[in-house]
Motif scaffolding. Sequence first.
Motif, PDB file in Angstrom:
ATOM      1  N   UNK A 123      38.691  42.772  56.496  1.00 28.14           N
ATOM      2  CA  UNK A 123      39.748  43.128  55.554  1.00 28.14           C
ATOM      3  C   UNK A 123      39.176  43.262  54.152  1.00 28.14           C
ATOM      4  N   UNK A 124      39.817  44.129  53.373  1.00 26.72           N
ATOM      5  CA  UNK A 124      39.331  44.419  52.021  1.00 26.72           C
ATOM      6  C   UNK A 124      40.490  44.924  51.176  1.00 26.72           C
ATOM      7  N   UNK A 125      40.517  44.525  49.885  1.00 26.46           N
ATOM      8  CA  UNK A 125      41.557  45.046  49.005  1.00 26.46           C
ATOM      9  C   UNK A 125      41.601  44.361  47.656  1.00 26.46           C
ATOM     10  N   UNK A 126      42.411  44.868  46.742  1.00 28.10           N
ATOM     11  CA  UNK A 126      42.574  44.252  45.419  1.00 28.10           C
ATOM     12  C   UNK A 126      43.478  43.034  45.489  1.00 28.10           C
ATOM     13  N   UNK A 127      43.348  42.174  44.500  1.00 28.56           N
ATOM     14  CA  UNK A 127      44.173  40.973  44.429  1.00 28.56           C
ATOM     15  C   UNK A 127      44.605  40.713  42.989  1.00 28.56           C
ATOM     16  N   UNK A 128      45.900  40.406  42.822  1.00 28.32           N
ATOM     17  CA  UNK A 128      46.446  40.015  41.531  1.00 28.32           C
ATOM     18  C   UNK A 128      46.791  38.529  41.607  1.00 28.32           C
ATOM     19  N   UNK A 129      46.414  37.772  40.587  1.00 26.20           N
ATOM     20  CA  UNK A 129      46.736  36.344  40.548  1.00 26.20           C
ATOM     21  C   UNK A 129      47.461  36.027  39.241  1.00 26.20           C
ATOM     22  N   UNK A 130      48.558  35.291  39.364  1.00 29.35           N
ATOM     23  CA  UNK A 130      49.285  34.828  38.181  1.00 29.35           C
ATOM     24  C   UNK A 130      48.949  33.359  37.955  1.00 29.35           C
ATOM     25  N   UNK A 131      48.444  33.050  36.779  1.00 32.26           N
ATOM     26  CA  UNK A 131      48.027  31.701  36.435  1.00 32.26           C
ATOM     27  C   UNK A 131      49.252  30.891  36.001  1.00 32.26           C
ATOM     28  N   UNK A 132      49.719  29.995  36.868  1.00 26.32           N
ATOM     29  CA  UNK A 132      50.870  29.151  36.547  1.00 26.32           C
ATOM     30  C   UNK A 132      50.509  28.139  35.477  1.00 26.32           C
ATOM     31  N   UNK A 133      49.378  27.459  35.674  1.00 27.72           N
ATOM     32  CA  UNK A 133      48.927  26.463  34.704  1.00 27.72           C
ATOM     33  C   UNK A 133      47.432  26.242  34.860  1.00 27.72           C
ATOM     34  N   UNK A 134      46.791  25.801  33.777  1.00 23.60           N
ATOM     35  CA  UNK A 134      45.378  25.458  33.809  1.00 23.60           C
ATOM     36  C   UNK A 134      45.140  24.299  32.845  1.00 23.60           C
TER      37      UNK A 134
END
Length: 206
Positions: A123-134
């Motif tokens: 499998x292969x593809x783009x990924x978007x991540x939303x940073x909830x907290x750091x």
Amino acid sequence: MKKVFLMALLINPIISIAQSSFSVKAGAQTTGIANAQIGDNQNRFGFYIGGFYNLQMKNGFSFQPELIYSYEQFNNVNISTIEYFGGIENSENTQPRFDEYYKMNLIKLPFLLKYQPTKFYVELGPQIAYLISIKGKIEDKFNKLPTKEGKLEAINNLQFSIAFGGGYQLNEKLDVSLRADLGLTKFSEYTYIKNFNISAGVSYKL
């Protein structure tokens, strides 16, 4: 002939629905810094849990969007004073002095193209991540500065990466997978840090 064509158009969505499926997944992962520009990378472990929708296409291909909660940790250690603050290099400030520790909570949205000719798949593809907290912590090894710890500001909440991997289908319901994603986005305009992540887990078809 028109009736046959119309019936085909009506049946096609039904076939697509019949060949689609929902699954849940969970696993462990390790996160680090790709090409650390200062200091040394030190991976740490985390976990993920989520689910995905698999839409079958032709010739073993399918489209698989996912929704994942991810807890990730990593360290940037042995940073010298000259690297951290800049300035004139000498024998004292080039010695390793600072360690940085990071903990993150993210929501990830991979959009993957999956190819499964047999029980094995890739499998292969783009990924978007939303940073909830750091949260971050800075420790001074020489104890000349107080330890700083707390929520980090001026962070890019949206992170983009490329995800790729593969797995093996154990039976009709269960499979195991291994995946990596390489970060394309810096945390902020003021930092060099980009992450890489390697995960292993299981998924169960509902």
